[in-house]
Scaffold this motif. Structure first.
Motif, PDB file in Angstrom:
ATOM      1  N   ILE A 128      56.038  96.672 103.498  1.00 23.52           N
ATOM      2  CA  ILE A 128      55.976  95.881 104.723  1.00 23.52           C
ATOM      3  C   ILE A 128      55.441  94.494 104.369  1.00 23.52           C
ATOM      4  O   ILE A 128      54.398  94.369 103.704  1.00 23.52           O
ATOM      5  N   TYR A 129      56.160  93.449 104.817  1.00 23.93           N
ATOM      6  CA  TYR A 129      55.809  92.066 104.513  1.00 23.93           C
ATOM      7  C   TYR A 129      55.673  91.273 105.807  1.00 23.93           C
ATOM      8  O   TYR A 129      56.316  91.592 106.822  1.00 23.93           O
ATOM      9  N   PRO A 183      41.998  95.981 107.843  1.00 19.85           N
ATOM     10  CA  PRO A 183      42.072  95.487 109.223  1.00 19.85           C
ATOM     11  C   PRO A 183      43.449  95.712 109.828  1.00 19.85           C
ATOM     12  O   PRO A 183      44.457  95.814 109.124  1.00 19.85           O
ATOM     13  N   GLU A 184      43.507  95.778 111.163  1.00 20.07           N
ATOM     14  CA  GLU A 184      44.797  95.859 111.840  1.00 20.07           C
ATOM     15  C   GLU A 184      45.557  94.550 111.647  1.00 20.07           C
ATOM     16  O   GLU A 184      44.965  93.473 111.556  1.00 20.07           O
ATOM     17  N   VAL A 185      46.883  94.675 111.579  1.00 21.74           N
ATOM     18  CA  VAL A 185      47.698  93.489 111.394  1.00 21.74           C
ATOM     19  C   VAL A 185      47.726  92.672 112.683  1.00 21.74           C
ATOM     20  O   VAL A 185      47.490  93.186 113.779  1.00 21.74           O
ATOM     21  N   ALA A 186      48.036  91.404 112.525  1.00 17.47           N
ATOM     22  CA  ALA A 186      48.122  90.502 113.669  1.00 17.47           C
ATOM     23  C   ALA A 186      49.482  90.627 114.338  1.00 17.47           C
ATOM     24  O   ALA A 186      50.449  91.109 113.735  1.00 17.47           O
ATOM     25  N   PRO A 187      49.598  90.204 115.598  1.00 19.89           N
ATOM     26  CA  PRO A 187      50.906  90.181 116.242  1.00 19.89           C
ATOM     27  C   PRO A 187      51.864  89.284 115.461  1.00 19.89           C
ATOM     28  O   PRO A 187      51.445  88.333 114.797  1.00 19.89           O
ATOM     29  N   GLY A 188      53.147  89.596 115.532  1.00 23.49           N
ATOM     30  CA  GLY A 188      54.125  88.756 114.865  1.00 23.49           C
ATOM     31  C   GLY A 188      55.344  89.544 114.429  1.00 23.49           C
ATOM     32  O   GLY A 188      55.508  90.724 114.781  1.00 23.49           O
ATOM     33  N   LEU A 189      56.180  88.881 113.630  1.00 17.07           N
ATOM     34  CA  LEU A 189      57.409  89.480 113.131  1.00 17.07           C
ATOM     35  C   LEU A 189      57.179  89.937 111.700  1.00 17.07           C
ATOM     36  O   LEU A 189      56.611  89.201 110.884  1.00 17.07           O
ATOM     37  N   TYR A 190      57.639  91.145 111.376  1.00 16.87           N
ATOM     38  CA  TYR A 190      57.426  91.715 110.052  1.00 16.87           C
ATOM     39  C   TYR A 190      58.759  92.191 109.474  1.00 16.87           C
ATOM     40  O   TYR A 190      59.671  92.599 110.199  1.00 16.87           O
ATOM     41  N   LEU A 205      70.694 105.082 104.743  1.00 18.79           N
ATOM     42  CA  LEU A 205      69.664 104.066 104.956  1.00 18.79           C
ATOM     43  C   LEU A 205      69.941 103.239 106.205  1.00 18.79           C
ATOM     44  O   LEU A 205      69.006 102.768 106.867  1.00 18.79           O
ATOM     45  N   ASP A 206      71.206 103.075 106.552  1.00 17.09           N
ATOM     46  CA  ASP A 206      71.543 102.305 107.749  1.00 17.09           C
ATOM     47  C   ASP A 206      71.095 103.000 109.028  1.00 17.09           C
ATOM     48  O   ASP A 206      71.052 102.380 110.098  1.00 17.09           O
ATOM     49  N   LEU A 207      70.741 104.293 108.942  1.00 19.49           N
ATOM     50  CA  LEU A 207      70.280 105.030 110.122  1.00 19.49           C
ATOM     51  C   LEU A 207      68.813 104.763 110.444  1.00 19.49           C
ATOM     52  O   LEU A 207      68.342 105.111 111.532  1.00 19.49           O
ATOM     53  N   ILE A 208      68.071 104.180 109.519  1.00 17.24           N
ATOM     54  CA  ILE A 208      66.627 104.021 109.689  1.00 17.24           C
ATOM     55  C   ILE A 208      66.323 103.141 110.898  1.00 17.24           C
ATOM     56  O   ILE A 208      66.959 102.115 111.119  1.00 17.24           O
ATOM     57  N   ASP A 237      68.188 104.159  93.938  1.00 16.36           N
ATOM     58  CA  ASP A 237      68.413 102.775  93.499  1.00 16.36           C
ATOM     59  C   ASP A 237      68.880 101.896  94.650  1.00 16.36           C
ATOM     60  O   ASP A 237      69.432 100.806  94.413  1.00 16.36           O
ATOM     61  N   LEU A 238      68.673 102.339  95.879  1.00 20.80           N
ATOM     62  CA  LEU A 238      69.159 101.598  97.040  1.00 20.80           C
ATOM     63  C   LEU A 238      67.986 101.015  97.822  1.00 20.80           C
ATOM     64  O   LEU A 238      66.857 101.511  97.738  1.00 20.80           O
ATOM     65  N   GLN A 239      68.298  99.966  98.600  1.00 19.92           N
ATOM     66  CA  GLN A 239      67.305  99.343  99.476  1.00 19.92           C
ATOM     67  C   GLN A 239      67.894  99.135 100.859  1.00 19.92           C
ATOM     68  O   GLN A 239      69.100  98.909 101.011  1.00 19.92           O
ATOM     69  N   HIS A 240      67.014  99.225 101.851  1.00 26.20           N
ATOM     70  CA  HIS A 240      67.385  98.892 103.228  1.00 26.20           C
ATOM     71  C   HIS A 240      66.344  97.924 103.759  1.00 26.20           C
ATOM     72  O   HIS A 240      65.139  98.166 103.646  1.00 26.20           O
ATOM     73  N   VAL A 241      66.803  96.800 104.324  1.00 24.37           N
ATOM     74  CA  VAL A 241      65.909  95.769 104.837  1.00 24.37           C
ATOM     75  C   VAL A 241      66.040  95.723 106.349  1.00 24.37           C
ATOM     76  O   VAL A 241      67.153  95.728 106.894  1.00 24.37           O
ATOM     77  N   GLY A 242      64.879  95.690 107.033  1.00 28.90           N
ATOM     78  CA  GLY A 242      64.876  95.591 108.485  1.00 28.90           C
ATOM     79  C   GLY A 242      63.675  94.797 108.955  1.00 28.90           C
ATOM     80  O   GLY A 242      62.876  94.305 108.145  1.00 28.90           O
ATOM     81  N   LYS A 243      63.527  94.676 110.252  1.00 30.04           N
ATOM     82  CA  LYS A 243      62.408  93.917 110.796  1.00 30.04           C
ATOM     83  C   LYS A 243      61.936  94.551 112.095  1.00 30.04           C
ATOM     84  O   LYS A 243      62.675  95.285 112.753  1.00 30.04           O
ATOM     85  N   PHE A 244      60.676  94.254 112.418  1.00 24.83           N
ATOM     86  CA  PHE A 244      60.123  94.706 113.689  1.00 24.83           C
ATOM     87  C   PHE A 244      59.094  93.695 114.148  1.00 24.83           C
ATOM     88  O   PHE A 244      58.594  92.875 113.355  1.00 24.83           O
ATOM     89  N   ALA A 245      58.775  93.783 115.436  1.00 21.88           N
ATOM     90  CA  ALA A 245      57.807  92.846 116.013  1.00 21.88           C
ATOM     91  C   ALA A 245      56.642  93.619 116.594  1.00 21.88           C
ATOM     92  O   ALA A 245      56.796  94.743 117.091  1.00 21.88           O
TER      93      ALA A 245
END
Length: 709
Positions: free
Chosen positions: A649-650, A683-690, A611-614, A698-706
Motif C-alpha cells: 500500500i502506497y 499510527p492510523e493513516v491520514a485521509p486521502g487517495l492510496y 487478479l482483475d476480480l480483486i 509473477d503477476l501484479q494487480h494495481v488499484g486504488k482506494f480513498a
C-alpha cells in the motif's frame, strides 16, 4: 390407586449439538450433528428430544435479534428470543419416538403423541410446527464483510402429565374426576405445584433447551464473516455438481445431488465411490430396483479400477448358503476372491432424501424424484429431444400422463421414441370405433427395452367424456387430441415378458396458425387432388378428385376394413420426423458416482483474470462503515484475493505505507486496520487517495482506494 413420582427439580435439557459454519459470497452454511436426539432426561429417564432452534446475532451474542424477536411473558418481563429458524419432529416421528432411548423395537414404548405449537407450561415459546428435522441451514440474508454469530440449540418436549375430566355418575348423583395420563409419561412423573411463583395446575414442566453458548469455545456457538473464496480456488456450485460427482456409465437415476462444506479443515484428497443400494418392488419392470434407496460411500484406490481401499469384514463362502452369498455380493463394493467375500469399510450409509453425516468435511444429500403420482397424473418428463422442422415443433402441443397410479408405481425408468408419419400407418386397437381398430400416424418404441409399444386409440373425439356428437368421435381415424394409450409396453416382470399399460399421449395442433385462411368443406364444391379443407376439428387433403364426399366419411369399397375415402387427414409433420422423450428416473440399485475430494477447494495457478476480480470494500472508506468497527479499530477489506499473495500500500506520492502478507487455503478476504508499519501497529493513516499493488506468483494487480473522514 395411581402412583405418581414427584420431581420438583433436576430436569435436564438435551445434549448440545456441535455446530459447524462455512461461508461464501452472500451465504453462511450451518451444519450440526444429531447427538442431542439420543439424550435421556436425568430425572424421568425419558428420551424427550423434540427439535433444534437457530439463533443469529450481529453483536457476538449480546443480543439475538431486534425488538420484534424479543419474547415477553404476560406481565411484560423479558423471557427470551424468537429463533431465527426452527426444526422439529414431524407428527409421525413424534408419535413413533422411542420413549426410553433410540435403540428400541416395535413393541417398546413410544411417545404416542405429537408435539407442536405453544409450550402448554410456557406458552411464549413454540415447540415447532411438525416440519421435520434438518441438519443444515443456508442463511442467504447476509452481507459480505459483516460479522454474524450463530447458536444452534436442542430442546425437549417438556413434561406432559394428565388431563382431568369430570364425568357425572348418575348412580351416586355426583361428579367423578376421570384422570387421563399422557402416553408420553407412563411412569406418572409430575413437576412442582408452582413455577416462577405461580400455580402449576397440570404439574407439568416446561420445555428446556441447551445453553446457547457464549464464545467459540462452546460446541454450538460460531462467529463468521461471509465473503468470496480466494479467486484461484474452486468449489462446485449447484450448476457444476455433475462435474464433481462423476456419474458412472450404468447409472440410471436423475434425482438431485447437493452438498455443503461443513469443515474446510477436514477436506481430504480421498477418492470415494457413492453407490445406491435399493430393493426391487413387486410390480417393477426390467429389474428396476428403486424401493427404499440408500447411499453407500466407500473409499477407492482410483477412479479407473474403483477398488475399495479398506475392508471391514470378510466371509468364507464354504459355510454360507447360496442366498447368503448372493446377499453379501449384492452389497456395494463387495468383492469375491477365491472362497472369501470382502465387504468394504463404508464411510457413510445414508437414506436418500436425508442429509448425510459429515464425510471428510462435507455433508451430502441425494434427493429422489417425487415418489407419488402428480395430482393431474402428468408424466415426470426430464427432456424432449426433437428431430423435426421448427415449424413442426412450434405447432405441436403434447401431454403425456401416467395411465394410472399402478403404472407410476412400476418405477418407469424408460425413454421413448415417437416416430411421426404424414399418413396413418400402423393399425391399433380402438375404442368407440365400429371396426374395433384404427390407423394412427405415430409409432412408439421403448428405447430402454428396445421394444415397440403397442398403442390403443381412444376414438373419443376432441373432448372427453365423448358425447356421440363430438367432433371426431367414432370415426376410426386418429384426430388431434385423441388419446393414444401405451397399452402394450412390454416389460420383463418376474422373468416373464408382460405387456402393461404405462402412459397416455394426447397431441394437439393449431390449424389457424398452421393453415391460415383454410376454407370449410362444402357439399356443393368440386375438389381436385391436393385441395385442402377443414371439417370439424381436422384439416383434410384430397388424394383424388371428388364431390360431395365428407372427409370424415368411412368408406370401405372392398370390405377389407380400410377406409377408402378420397380424403386423408392433414398432420403438421413429415415422414421421418421424431422426438425422444426422456423421463425423470428414480435412483436405482447400482447407480454410482465417483468423487475426487481433492477437487473441492482446489487451487489453480493465478491468472490476470483472477487478479482483475480483486476489490477493496468499502471504497471510498468512510469512518464508521458497516464492517463491525469500534472506535480505534478501523477495518478495510481486500476481497477476492488469490490464496497466496502480498499487498503493498502506497500513498499517492509513492511512499510505502505498509505491506500485508496473505495466505489462506480457501478464503479470499484480508482485513487491514488502516495502520502503518510492518506489523500494522503504527499510527492510523491520514485521509486521502492510496495505491495498492497485489503480487501473486509473477503477476501484479494495481488499484486504488480513498479514505474519507
Amino acid at each position: 390407586m395411581i402412583s405418581i413420582v414427584l420431581a420438583e427439580e433436576g430436569f435436564s435439557p438435551p445434549d448440545t449439538p456441535r455446530l459447524f459454519a462455512t461461508t461464501r459470497h452472500h451465504r453462511v452454511f450451518l451444519a450440526w450433528d444429531n447427538v442431542a436426539e439420543a439424550s435421556i432426561d436425568s430425572v424421568t429417564g425419558y428420551a424427550d428430544f423434540e427439535g433444534y432452534r437457530i439463533y443469529r446475532s450481529t453483536d457476538f451474542g449480546e443480543t439475538w435479534g431486534g425488538p420484534n424477536q424479543r419474547l415477553y411473558d404476560y406481565e411484560g418481563n423479558f423471557v427470551g428470543w424468537k429463533p431465527y429458524a426452527q426444526f422439529d419432529l414431524t407428527e409421525e416421528e413424534d408419535e413413533d419416538f422411542c420413549l426410553y432411548g433410540s435403540d428400541c423395537g416395535n413393541n417398546d414404548p413410544k411417545r404416542g403423541i405429537e408435539i407442536s405449537g405453544p409450550d402448554p407450561v410456557n406458552p411464549r415459546f413454540s415447540l415447532g410446527e411438525n416440519i421435520g428435522l434438518e441438519y443444515t441451514y443456508i442463511d442467504s440474508h447476509v452481507t459480505d464483510g459483516v460479522q454474524y454469530t450463530y447458536s444452534v440449540v436442542s430442546y425437549d418436549m417438556g413434561l406432559r402429565t394428565f388431563d382431568v375430566e369430570f364425568v357425572w355418575d348418575a348412580g351416586d348423583s355426583t361428579w367423578i374426576a376421570d384422570t387421563t395420563w399422557s402416553p408420553s409419561n407412563p411412569d406418572h412423573f409430575v413437576g412442582p405445584d408452582s413455577l416462577n411463583g405461580k400455580p402449576n395446575p397440570t404439574l407439568g414442566y416446561p420445555s428446556l433447551e441447551c445453553s446457547m453458548g457464549s464464545s467459540q469455545d462452546d460446541l454450538n456457538f460460531v462467529t463468521v464473516i461471509p465473503g468470496y473464496y480466494a479467486s484461484n480456488v474452486s468449489f462446485p456450485s449447484e450448476e457444476e455438481i455433475e462435474s464433481f460427482f462423476i456419474r458412472q456409465e450404468s447409472t440410471i437415476g436423475t434425482g438431485g445431488i447437493s452438498y455443503i462444506i461443513v469443515d474446510r479443515d477436514s477436506l481430504s484428497s480421498s477418492i470415494f465411490r457413492f453407490e445406491i443400494q435399493a430393493d426391487l418392488g413387486s410390480t417393477a419392470g426390467e429389474g428396476m430396483a428403486c424401493e427404499d434407496p440408500v447411499v453407500y460411500v466407500y473409499e477407492i484406490t482410483d477412479s479407473a479400477s474403483q477398488s475399495p481401499t479398506d475392508f471391514d469384514y470378510s466371509f468364507g463362502t464354504d459355510t454360507l448358503s447360496d442366498f447368503q452369498i448372493d446377499s453379501l455380493l449384492d452389497l456395494p463394493g463387495a468383492t469375491e476372491v477365491g472362497s472369501e467375500i470382502f465387504i468394504p469399510k463404508y464411510r457413510s450409509i445414508t437414506n436418500v432424501n436425508r442429509d448425510s453425516d459429515i464425510l471428510d468435511g462435507i455433508r451430502f444429500r441425494f434427493d429422489n424424484i417425487q415418489d407419488f403420482i402428480p395430482e393431474d397424473q402428468s408424466a415426470l418428463v426430464d427432456t424432449v429431444i426433437w428431430s423435426a422442422d421448427s415449424s413442426t415443433i412450434d405447432a405441436m402441443k403434447g401431454v403425456l400422463t401416467y395411465f394410472n397410479s399402478a403404472s407410476f408405481n412400476r418405477r418407469l425408468n424408460f425413454d421413448y421414441k415417437i416416430e411421426l408419419f404424414s399418413a396413418p400407418t400402423d393399425s391399433t386397437s380402438s375404442q368407440f370405433c365400429s371396426s374395433f381398430f384404427s390407423r394412427v400416424p405415430m409409432r412408439v418404441s421403448n428405447i430402454t427395452t428396445g421394444r415397440q409399444v403397442v398403442l390403443k386409440h381412444l376414438d373419443q373425439g376432441y373432448s372427453f367424456p365423448p358425447p356421440l356428437s363430438a367432433e371426431g368421435f367414432g370415426d376410426c381415424e386418429w384426430t388431434r387430441n385423441e388419446p393414444l394409450v401405451f397399452q402394450g409396453d412390454t416389460l420383463v416382470i418376474d422373468s416373464v415378458l408382460t405387456p402393461v399399460s404405462t402412459f397416455t399421449l394426447k397431441t394437439d395442433f393449431d390449424l389457424e396458425v398452421l393453415l391460415p385462411g383454410l376454407k370449410d368443406w362444402s357439399t356443393s364444391d368440386n375438389y381436385i387432388e391436393g385441395d385442402m379443407v377443414q371439417q370439424r376439428i381436422m384439416a383434410w387433403e384430397a388424394i383424388e378428385a371428388n364431390s360431395g364426399v365428407e372427409p370424415y366419411s368411412f368408406i370401405d369399397n372392398d370390405g377389407d376394413g380400410v377406409n377408402d375415402s378420397p380424403w386423408k387427414p392433414y398432420y403438421p409433420w413429415s415422414d421421418g420426423e421424431y422426438l425422444i422423450v426422456k423421463m425423470k428416473k428414480f435412483f436405482t440399485d447400482g447407480d454410482a458416482w465417483v468423487v475426487d475430494m481433492s477437487e473441492f477447494g482446489k487451487s489453480h495457478e493465478v491468472t490476470k483474470d483472477d487478479l482483475d476480480l480483486i476489490r477493496v470494500v468499502p471504497n471510498p472508506y468512510i469512518v464508521h462503515s458497516a464492517y463491525n468497527e469500534k472506535v480505534g479499530s478501523r477495518l478495510l477489506r481486500f476481497s477476492r484475493l488469490p490464496n497466496e499473495c502480498r499487498i503493498l500500500i502506497y500513498t499517492i506520492t509513492g511512499e510505502l505505507v505498509t505491506s500485508l502478507e496473505y495466505s489462506d487455503p480457501y478464503e479470499g478476504n484480508l482485513w487491514w486496520n488502516l495502520r502503518t508499519g510492518r506489523n500494522q501497529d503504527g499510527p492510523e493513516v491520514a485521509p486521502g487517495l492510496y495505491i495498492y499493488i497485489v503480487e501473486a506468483d509473477d503477476l501484479q494487480h494495481v488499484g486504488k482506494f480513498a479514505i474519507v473522514r
